[in-house]
Scaffold this motif. Structure first.
Motif, PDB file in Angstrom:
ATOM      1  N   LEU A  30     -48.256 -61.210  20.511  1.00 51.74           N
ATOM      2  CA  LEU A  30     -47.644 -62.001  21.573  1.00 51.74           C
ATOM      3  C   LEU A  30     -46.241 -61.505  21.939  1.00 51.74           C
ATOM      4  CD1 LEU A  30     -48.581 -65.633  20.415  1.00 51.74           C
ATOM      5  CD2 LEU A  30     -49.844 -64.133  21.977  1.00 51.74           C
ATOM      6  N   ASN A  31     -45.708 -60.574  21.161  1.00 47.21           N
ATOM      7  CA  ASN A  31     -44.312 -60.172  21.341  1.00 47.21           C
ATOM      8  C   ASN A  31     -43.978 -59.586  22.710  1.00 47.21           C
ATOM      9  OD1 ASN A  31     -43.633 -61.145  18.853  1.00 47.21           O
ATOM     10  ND2 ASN A  31     -43.554 -59.151  17.839  1.00 47.21           N
ATOM     11  N   PRO A  32     -44.862 -58.799  23.345  1.00 44.19           N
ATOM     12  CA  PRO A  32     -44.506 -58.316  24.690  1.00 44.19           C
ATOM     13  C   PRO A  32     -44.234 -59.442  25.675  1.00 44.19           C
ATOM     14  CG  PRO A  32     -46.285 -57.001  23.795  1.00 44.19           C
ATOM     15  CD  PRO A  32     -46.100 -58.145  22.845  1.00 44.19           C
ATOM     16  N   VAL A  33     -45.040 -60.501  25.636  1.00 44.29           N
ATOM     17  CA  VAL A  33     -44.815 -61.638  26.543  1.00 44.29           C
ATOM     18  C   VAL A  33     -43.603 -62.439  26.094  1.00 44.29           C
ATOM     19  CG1 VAL A  33     -45.790 -63.768  27.473  1.00 44.29           C
ATOM     20  CG2 VAL A  33     -47.240 -61.767  27.180  1.00 44.29           C
ATOM     21  N   ARG A  34     -43.457 -62.622  24.796  1.00 43.79           N
ATOM     22  CA  ARG A  34     -42.278 -63.325  24.289  1.00 43.79           C
ATOM     23  C   ARG A  34     -40.995 -62.639  24.755  1.00 43.79           C
ATOM     24  NH1 ARG A  34     -44.803 -63.688  18.176  1.00 43.79           N
ATOM     25  NH2 ARG A  34     -45.672 -65.805  18.302  1.00 43.79           N
ATOM     26  N   GLY A  35     -40.951 -61.325  24.617  1.00 47.07           N
ATOM     27  CA  GLY A  35     -39.761 -60.588  25.017  1.00 47.07           C
ATOM     28  C   GLY A  35     -39.504 -60.665  26.505  1.00 47.07           C
ATOM     29  N   LYS A  36     -40.570 -60.600  27.279  1.00 50.58           N
ATOM     30  CA  LYS A  36     -40.437 -60.665  28.737  1.00 50.58           C
ATOM     31  C   LYS A  36     -39.861 -62.009  29.174  1.00 50.58           C
ATOM     32  CE  LYS A  36     -43.792 -58.829  31.018  1.00 50.58           C
ATOM     33  NZ  LYS A  36     -45.114 -58.572  31.662  1.00 50.58           N
ATOM     34  N   ILE A  37     -40.356 -63.085  28.577  1.00 48.93           N
ATOM     35  CA  ILE A  37     -39.875 -64.418  28.945  1.00 48.93           C
ATOM     36  C   ILE A  37     -38.444 -64.623  28.459  1.00 48.93           C
ATOM     37  CG2 ILE A  37     -40.217 -66.899  28.621  1.00 48.93           C
ATOM     38  CD1 ILE A  37     -43.214 -66.365  28.447  1.00 48.93           C
ATOM     39  N   ALA A  38     -38.153 -64.193  27.239  1.00 51.26           N
ATOM     40  CA  ALA A  38     -36.795 -64.343  26.707  1.00 51.26           C
ATOM     41  C   ALA A  38     -35.785 -63.589  27.566  1.00 51.26           C
ATOM     42  CB  ALA A  38     -36.742 -63.858  25.261  1.00 51.26           C
ATOM     43  N   ASP A  39     -36.131 -62.380  27.966  1.00 50.79           N
ATOM     44  CA  ASP A  39     -35.231 -61.610  28.829  1.00 50.79           C
ATOM     45  C   ASP A  39     -35.038 -62.297  30.179  1.00 50.79           C
ATOM     46  OD1 ASP A  39     -34.762 -59.614  26.978  1.00 50.79           O
ATOM     47  OD2 ASP A  39     -36.305 -58.264  27.762  1.00 50.79           O
ATOM     48  N   GLU A 150     -55.081 -67.051  24.196  1.00 50.34           N
ATOM     49  CA  GLU A 150     -56.418 -67.538  23.864  1.00 50.34           C
ATOM     50  C   GLU A 150     -57.093 -66.719  22.765  1.00 50.34           C
ATOM     51  OE1 GLU A 150     -58.685 -68.175  27.437  1.00 50.34           O
ATOM     52  OE2 GLU A 150     -57.631 -70.054  27.860  1.00 50.34           O
ATOM     53  N   PRO A 151     -56.970 -65.381  22.751  1.00 49.73           N
ATOM     54  CA  PRO A 151     -57.545 -64.629  21.632  1.00 49.73           C
ATOM     55  C   PRO A 151     -56.917 -64.966  20.285  1.00 49.73           C
ATOM     56  CG  PRO A 151     -57.165 -63.181  23.498  1.00 49.73           C
ATOM     57  CD  PRO A 151     -56.490 -64.474  23.817  1.00 49.73           C
ATOM     58  N   VAL A 152     -55.630 -65.288  20.279  1.00 56.23           N
ATOM     59  CA  VAL A 152     -54.963 -65.680  19.032  1.00 56.23           C
ATOM     60  C   VAL A 152     -55.566 -66.976  18.504  1.00 56.23           C
ATOM     61  CG1 VAL A 152     -52.772 -66.480  18.034  1.00 56.23           C
ATOM     62  CG2 VAL A 152     -52.816 -64.480  19.525  1.00 56.23           C
ATOM     63  N   PHE A 153     -55.748 -67.944  19.390  1.00 60.66           N
ATOM     64  CA  PHE A 153     -56.347 -69.212  18.973  1.00 60.66           C
ATOM     65  C   PHE A 153     -57.802 -69.017  18.545  1.00 60.66           C
ATOM     66  CE2 PHE A 153     -53.190 -71.453  21.945  1.00 60.66           C
ATOM     67  CZ  PHE A 153     -52.307 -71.666  20.904  1.00 60.66           C
ATOM     68  N   ALA A 154     -58.511 -68.163  19.235  1.00 69.26           N
ATOM     69  CA  ALA A 154     -59.922 -67.927  18.916  1.00 69.26           C
ATOM     70  C   ALA A 154     -60.082 -67.317  17.529  1.00 69.26           C
ATOM     71  CB  ALA A 154     -60.549 -67.019  19.968  1.00 69.26           C
ATOM     72  N   ALA A 155     -59.065 -66.604  17.063  1.00 69.24           N
ATOM     73  CA  ALA A 155     -59.135 -65.944  15.761  1.00 69.24           C
ATOM     74  C   ALA A 155     -58.686 -66.835  14.618  1.00 69.24           C
ATOM     75  CB  ALA A 155     -58.274 -64.677  15.785  1.00 69.24           C
ATOM     76  N   ALA A 156     -58.263 -68.067  14.920  1.00 68.87           N
ATOM     77  CA  ALA A 156     -57.783 -68.967  13.869  1.00 68.87           C
ATOM     78  C   ALA A 156     -58.916 -69.324  12.909  1.00 68.87           C
ATOM     79  CB  ALA A 156     -57.215 -70.241  14.493  1.00 68.87           C
ATOM     80  N   ASP A 157     -58.601 -69.349  11.625  1.00 74.35           N
ATOM     81  CA  ASP A 157     -59.597 -69.672  10.611  1.00 74.35           C
ATOM     82  C   ASP A 157     -59.732 -71.180  10.440  1.00 74.35           C
ATOM     83  OD1 ASP A 157     -60.132 -67.010  10.003  1.00 74.35           O
ATOM     84  OD2 ASP A 157     -58.484 -66.907   8.555  1.00 74.35           O
ATOM     85  N   GLY A 158     -60.958 -71.640  10.247  1.00 78.28           N
ATOM     86  CA  GLY A 158     -61.186 -73.039   9.937  1.00 78.28           C
ATOM     87  C   GLY A 158     -61.016 -73.964  11.123  1.00 78.28           C
ATOM     88  N   LEU A 159     -60.864 -75.228  10.801  1.00 71.38           N
ATOM     89  CA  LEU A 159     -60.747 -76.274  11.810  1.00 71.38           C
ATOM     90  C   LEU A 159     -59.410 -76.160  12.543  1.00 71.38           C
ATOM     91  CD1 LEU A 159     -62.601 -78.767  12.475  1.00 71.38           C
ATOM     92  CD2 LEU A 159     -61.025 -80.123  11.077  1.00 71.38           C
ATOM     93  N   VAL A 160     -59.439 -76.311  13.867  1.00 65.88           N
ATOM     94  CA  VAL A 160     -58.217 -76.342  14.665  1.00 65.88           C
ATOM     95  C   VAL A 160     -58.054 -77.738  15.245  1.00 65.88           C
ATOM     96  CG1 VAL A 160     -56.973 -75.424  16.659  1.00 65.88           C
ATOM     97  CG2 VAL A 160     -58.392 -73.902  15.262  1.00 65.88           C
ATOM     98  N   LYS A 173     -56.757 -72.290  26.476  1.00 72.54           N
ATOM     99  CA  LYS A 173     -57.834 -73.136  25.963  1.00 72.54           C
ATOM    100  C   LYS A 173     -58.142 -72.758  24.520  1.00 72.54           C
ATOM    101  CE  LYS A 173     -60.112 -73.682  30.470  1.00 72.54           C
ATOM    102  NZ  LYS A 173     -61.379 -73.458  31.223  1.00 72.54           N
ATOM    103  N   ILE A 174     -58.632 -73.755  23.762  1.00 72.39           N
ATOM    104  CA  ILE A 174     -59.049 -73.512  22.377  1.00 72.39           C
ATOM    105  C   ILE A 174     -60.449 -74.097  22.219  1.00 72.39           C
ATOM    106  CG2 ILE A 174     -58.441 -73.682  19.940  1.00 72.39           C
ATOM    107  CD1 ILE A 174     -55.646 -74.476  20.745  1.00 72.39           C
ATOM    108  N   PRO A 175     -61.489 -73.337  22.512  1.00 71.85           N
ATOM    109  CA  PRO A 175     -62.856 -73.849  22.398  1.00 71.85           C
ATOM    110  C   PRO A 175     -63.146 -74.340  20.978  1.00 71.85           C
ATOM    111  CG  PRO A 175     -62.831 -71.762  23.581  1.00 71.85           C
ATOM    112  CD  PRO A 175     -61.463 -71.950  23.002  1.00 71.85           C
ATOM    113  N   GLY A 176     -63.733 -75.521  20.891  1.00 74.34           N
ATOM    114  CA  GLY A 176     -64.095 -76.060  19.584  1.00 74.34           C
ATOM    115  C   GLY A 176     -62.988 -76.768  18.851  1.00 74.34           C
ATOM    116  N   ALA A 177     -61.789 -76.824  19.423  1.00 67.88           N
ATOM    117  CA  ALA A 177     -60.685 -77.505  18.763  1.00 67.88           C
ATOM    118  C   ALA A 177     -60.894 -79.014  18.804  1.00 67.88           C
ATOM    119  CB  ALA A 177     -59.361 -77.148  19.427  1.00 67.88           C
ATOM    120  N   VAL A 178     -60.411 -79.690  17.791  1.00 65.34           N
ATOM    121  CA  VAL A 178     -60.478 -81.141  17.728  1.00 65.34           C
ATOM    122  C   VAL A 178     -59.288 -81.718  18.486  1.00 65.34           C
ATOM    123  CG1 VAL A 178     -60.483 -83.158  16.217  1.00 65.34           C
ATOM    124  CG2 VAL A 178     -61.584 -81.033  15.474  1.00 65.34           C
TER     125      VAL A 178
END
Length: 247
Positions: A30-39, A150-160, A173-178
């Motif tokens: 996420l750092n490229p977007v983080r840096g862009k927004i911070a700048d 979204e790919p970061v959330f999709a890679a989360a382990d276990g229940l979200v 979006k986080i498909p399957g999140a509670v």
């Protein structure tokens, strides 16, 4: 398990850590977007009136613009100590025992307009930016965050468990999140969404989920953990819960 908290507009000032270092944060993709927004935020801070307009704040909150101007140089705090307000008061991590805090640091994260997601121990500076903000140099935040977050959330382990507010939920979006709806019930048994106590009750639920010995791996398991802690939580759908306030 990942419990995703909403951020807060109010944040603790100061800090005891070094200036922001994106390479030290979790989810480095996420750092490229983080840096862009911070700048973009620090550049915008040179124009106070434009900053106030973009951030949707008044002249009385001009100190928030100064915070943005110092994003890259101001001291940092762990995310769970940076965010303040009703939900974080109810979460009350200062009351956690050592083992509970270790679990919380593994399970909790904060949705952020600036960082996308900040894990509990990620060191971040004070800043002002909301999910619905539009920055003159970048436009709205959703087109920036959605493809990478979204790919970061999709890679989360276990229940979200997604406790984000609507604006932040729209960033990715986080498909399957509670999801959890805080409600009150009248004498006729009719329920309505609660606004006043919403953050406090979500903070209480987050505290229970963060500190419990074994993290639940299913929705029904989550309901049982909440009930054991005295919270009135009911399953209303495959991934939907309602929490009754009793108010």
């Amino acid at each position: 398990m990942l419990v995703l908290l909403p951020p807060s507009e109010t944040k603790a000032t100061g800090g005891d850590g070094p200036p922001l270092d994106l390479d030290s944060l979790s989810s480095p993709e996420l750092n490229p977007v983080r840096g862009k927004i911070a700048d973009a935020l620090t550049e915008l801070a040179r124009d106070v009136p434009a900053s106030l307009a973009a951030l949707g704040i008044s002249e009385r909150q001009a100190d928030e613009v100064e915070r943005n101007a110092e994003l890259w140089t101001s001291p940092t705090l762990p995310a769970l100590r940076r965010y303040t307000g009703v939900l974080y008061d109810a979460l009350d991590i200062t009351s956690f025992k050592k083992a509970e805090l270790a679990r919380a640091n593994e399970r909790l994260a904060v949705a952020s307009a600036l960082f996308g997601i900040a894990r509990a121990t990620d060191r971040i500076p004070a800043y002002r930016l909301s999910a619905g903000s539009t920055l003159p140099a970048l436009g709205g935040l959703r087109p920036l965050w959605r493809p990478v977050l979204e790919p970061v959330f999709a890679a989360a382990d276990g229940l979200v468990v997604d406790l984000r507010s609507g604006g932040y939920a729209a960033l990715a979006k986080i498909p399957g999140a509670v999801t959890v709806r805080v409600v009150t019930e009248d004498a006729r048994g009719q329920r309505k969404t609660v606004s006043h106590f919403n953050k406090a009750y979500k903070g209480k639920l987050a505290a229970v989920l963060a500190s419990t010995g074994r993290a639940p791996s299913t929705v029904d398991g989550l309901v049982k953990v909440a009930a054991k802690a005295g919270l009135l939580v009911e399953r209303t759908g495959e991934h939907e819960l309602e929490m009754l306030t009793g108010e």
